[in-house]
Each structure stands twice: as structure tokens, then as C-alpha cells.
Motif scaffolding. Sequence first.
Motif, short mmCIF file in Angstrom:
data_model
loop_
_atom_site.label_atom_id
_atom_site.label_comp_id
_atom_site.label_asym_id
_atom_site.label_seq_id
_atom_site.Cartn_x
_atom_site.Cartn_y
_atom_site.Cartn_z
N SER A 43 1.31 4.29 -3.04
CA SER A 43 1.03 5.70 -2.78
C SER A 43 2.20 6.61 -3.17
O SER A 43 2.00 7.75 -3.56
CB SER A 43 0.71 5.91 -1.29
OG SER A 43 -0.51 5.28 -0.94
N HIS A 78 0.83 -1.21 0.00
CA HIS A 78 0.00 0.00 0.00
C HIS A 78 0.86 1.26 0.00
O HIS A 78 0.56 2.23 -0.70
CB HIS A 78 -0.92 0.00 1.23
CG HIS A 78 -2.02 -1.01 1.16
ND1 HIS A 78 -3.14 -0.84 0.38
CD2 HIS A 78 -2.17 -2.21 1.78
CE1 HIS A 78 -3.95 -1.88 0.52
NE2 HIS A 78 -3.37 -2.73 1.36
N PRO A 112 1.01 11.98 -1.73
CA PRO A 112 0.91 10.57 -2.16
C PRO A 112 -0.27 10.36 -3.10
O PRO A 112 -1.21 11.14 -3.09
CB PRO A 112 0.69 9.83 -0.83
CG PRO A 112 -0.02 10.83 0.03
CD PRO A 112 0.58 12.17 -0.34
N TYR A 113 -0.19 9.31 -3.89
CA TYR A 113 -1.23 9.02 -4.88
C TYR A 113 -2.40 8.33 -4.18
O TYR A 113 -2.23 7.28 -3.57
CB TYR A 113 -0.67 8.12 -5.97
CG TYR A 113 -1.54 8.01 -7.19
CD1 TYR A 113 -1.50 8.97 -8.20
CD2 TYR A 113 -2.43 6.95 -7.34
CE1 TYR A 113 -2.29 8.88 -9.33
CE2 TYR A 113 -3.23 6.84 -8.47
CZ TYR A 113 -3.16 7.81 -9.46
OH TYR A 113 -3.95 7.71 -10.57
N PRO A 114 -3.60 8.89 -4.25
CA PRO A 114 -4.74 8.30 -3.53
C PRO A 114 -5.32 7.09 -4.26
O PRO A 114 -5.32 7.05 -5.50
CB PRO A 114 -5.76 9.44 -3.49
CG PRO A 114 -5.46 10.24 -4.73
CD PRO A 114 -3.97 10.14 -4.94
N ASP A 115 -5.79 6.11 -3.51
CA ASP A 115 -6.47 4.96 -4.09
C ASP A 115 -7.96 5.27 -4.14
O ASP A 115 -8.64 5.27 -3.12
CB ASP A 115 -6.21 3.71 -3.23
CG ASP A 115 -6.87 2.46 -3.81
OD1 ASP A 115 -7.61 2.58 -4.82
OD2 ASP A 115 -6.67 1.36 -3.26
#
Length: 553
Positions: free
Chosen positions: A300, A296, A338-341
Motif C-alpha cells: 500500500s 499488505h 496508500p495504493y488500493p488493492d
Amino acid sequence: NSSSQEHSNPQTPIQEKLSISQKLRENSHLPIKEQITLYRKLKEENPDTYNFENEDELTMYGYGYLWNNEVKKAIEIFKLIVEQFPNSANPYDSLAEGYLASGDTLLSLANYEQALALNPDNFNAEDQIERIKFPKKKQETPAERFVKIFPADAYKEDLEELGKRLVAVHPEVFKFISKEDFWNNIKEKKAMISPNTTYGHFIWLCSDIIASINCSHTSLNGFYQESEMLSKPFVFPLQTRWVNNQLFVVDALNNGKQVNVKDEITSINGKPVAELVPDIYKHIVSQGHIETTKNHFFNSWSTEMIPYALGLPNKFSVKIEGITKVIDLDKADSFKAPYPDKSLERGDTDLTLELINDDKTALMTIASFNYYPWNNFTVFKDFIDVSFNEIREKGVENLVIDLRFNGGGSSESSIYLLKHLVDKPFTYFTNTEATVGQIPFEKGFRGKLFFMIDGKGESTTGHFMSIVKNLKLGTIIGEELGSNQFCTAGQTICRLRNTKLLFYVANSASRVAVTNLPDDRGIMPDYTVTQNINDYFNNVDTVKEFTLKLITE
């Protein structure tokens, strides 16, 4: 550790002292002077009823006012803490911050100096004193810090200090790594220092050392320090997702003409991703040998972690599965960190209840246990009480508790939820005077239970789920949890002497009354279910769909 487990009678719980800050919170409608008068009265008349020794709880109560811009009230609370704990540095630091927020730099300076005198390692006080005394001094930017080169001896001294601080502060530093391997790792990192080593390279070396002790509560505070320093030319210009040991493009950013979304990357700058990703994982903190947490985290921060792992190159090239030629990528013109899910639907709050299947099934989301008696525990308690009343009135037969994304929180929240689920007294912690004997609620849920978990479930979530697993309360679906019955906690913020690198070290540890599960692995599901790349792109909640189908069948 488990050998110190107490064998107390669960029918006779030990009485723990009440929270004095919670008592003040209950009386927060009173003027601040009257609250302090109440504190003094209770301490004089009921010294054994309330916990007057917990400096931190009272400090957080004061910060509640400060963060709510009620500065005068905060200052009065901080003054009370200074009075009650005159030999502790932190109260003076807090009072100084309160005065600084009020604009009184003279009183702020005096209290910061007192804080520093009591604790020479208080770098926050040191920095604030300098800012107050020299307000026009130019502060170093993250970009400038990134390329800064310190003397090789300064780096090596700091690596040695990093190791010594980890050993001195962390209560279980050698639980998952041997002492020999730990210090050999630091020796190897020292050998990698050269006259050209930049601070950017140095922080990457430090992240390996910190991650090597396998503690989820000891870190560089996520990847924010590293990301903040990284300018766009250094960023990997594709957003990726690591799924089932494959690296897929999920956002081509400004390289959409050369690379397609859903393409599988097999190598970057000539290095196979099968080697690159494990190298990166050595720099990501998690508990024990749990990799789901690292998955995870990497997904991100991949646009920032990949450059560090490759030595911060000036350009990037990739090989794509099914395409022979090497593709040279354009430099990034934007990126998300950070890259969101966004593939999983999440509510606006951490606590939700949904009734489905003609009210036969309830889906309860507990995305956080971050509700404390000295702060907001009543929010959690009220939600749980209202939810279980509705569940009981509707005659719900199946209860799904979604604990995904739950990073932990208070033991009180975990215990309160468990009391609604178990049917007999249970022991929570093993080696503490508190929370030994827990009596379940008489009208608890007695239907079928299902728990959805993931690698983001850390800290208290591991305590909760280890008891669920041990008591066989229900069916567990998802991936390996990011924690278990053993847990470090608390944090001491440290800073290296030469480079001023900040890092955070766990300063306490606890475990719940479960001894038959390994400490180096997370709670394992009964059904391992993960989202494949197609479900990710189609926004399919694979774990939820599997769980509901399991109930139907």
C-alpha cells in the motif's frame, strides 16, 4: 497471561453490567434533557444494573452527536460526563471541543485550560489553547516540518522519552523483544543522529523503535504522517507489489516509456530488493513475527517507504530482471498513497451474504467486527440473524466465511457469530469477569464450514479464528492471519516533548481461552493459498476460487 486462566463452569455465565450508553441510544428519540434525566434516574434506582463507571462509552455516545453535527446535544452529554467524572481531564477536553464547534471560544478555552490543569501531558488541549489565543499564528506545514533540523540533543532526548513512554504505557512491551535488545536499539538510533538530521530522517528512526516491540496496536498511525510530509520529488516513481519475494511494477506512473508493468525490479539505487524490503519491514508494525501483515502494508505504501529506506535520495535508478543496463527514472509527477488493492472484488458494505451452487453454498463476508453495544451492534446482530435464517430456510450445506480485510472490532460481534457456529458451550476470554460462559444458539449452522483469512485480519479477528482453530470448526484457507488468541487493545496517544512527534501506544491486553497456539505467530491456514502476480493482474480471487473448488471436490 495464560497462567491466570479462569476455570469457570461454562454453563453458569457471569452476569455483566449493561451498557448505560446503549440504554441512552435506545432512547435517543427522547429530547436530550429527558435522556439525561433517564440517566440520573437509572443511576439512582439501578446502580448495579448498568455500568456507570465507563467514561469512554459515554464519551463516544456524545461524539456520535458531535460527528452528526448535533452540537447542542453533544455539549449536554459532555457536561453530564464532566459532572460524573470531575477529576478526569478527558471530559473537559471533549466539552471544550463541543463549545469550539458551537463557536463559543470563551467556554472552549476555559474547559481546555481545565483539561490541561488536570493532565499537563494533554497536548491537544495545549495546542487548542494556543490556537484560540493566537488565531493568526502561522501553522507549520508538513513540508516545512520534513526538512526541519532540531538540535542533536533534542532528538536524543526524544528517543529516550519514546522508549520510556512505550515501557510505561504498553502492558506487554517486552513480550516479543528483550529489554536489553529494546534499549540497545534506542542506543543505536541515538548514535545515528548528526547535526544534519532532519525531522524526516528522525521519524524513520522512531518507526523502527516502535515496530521493534511487535505490537499491531502501537504505531505512528499507519504511514500517514510520513507520507503527508513527502513531496513529489522524493517519491519513488513506480508503484510496486511484493509477491513471493519478488518486486513487480504494477503502475509505471510517468515512467511508462522506460519500464513496463509486470517488470521485476531486482535493485533500486544499487541496493538489491532482497535486502531493501527486509530493511523496510523493520519499520512496519505487526503482531509478533507475522510478516503477512507487513506484506499488505508495504504494497500500500511502497512509493513512500522506499525513499525513506534509501535515505531520501534526490533521484532513483532501477535494474530490471532480464535487462543489463541500469534505468534512471524520471521524478514522479503524481502518486497514490496508500495504493488500493483493486484485484479483489469487494462489496459496498462490510457485511454481505451470497448464495451460490444452487443455494448449496453460502458465502458470508465479515470484513469488520467493528460493531459495539454502545454504538451499532444491532446492525451486526440483525445481519447475522437474517443471514442464518435464510441459510437455514434454503438448506445450505456449505458456509464460507470471508474474514479477509477484517481489522477487528468488538468481542460482542465475534461472540455472537461464534454462537451460530459452535454446538456446545464455550469460554471466550480467560481472565476477565465478562463473557466467560457462552451458550450457543439452538438452531445454529451444522453444515460444513470454511474460513478465508489474510494478513489484514487483526485484533478481534485473531480471537475469533483462534477459537475456530481450537474447536476445529472448519477448514481454513488463505495466508497466515495477522493476529491470534493474544491481543493488545486500546490506545494512548503520546507526543514527544521536543519534536512533537505523535505516536499511539496500546494500553491494555487480553486473550481468549486458547492455550495451545503460539503467541508470536498468526492463525495458520489448513491450506496456504496466495495470489500470484498473474492472478493479481487478471483480478483473480485465488483464495476464493480455491475454496469453492475444494467444496466441489
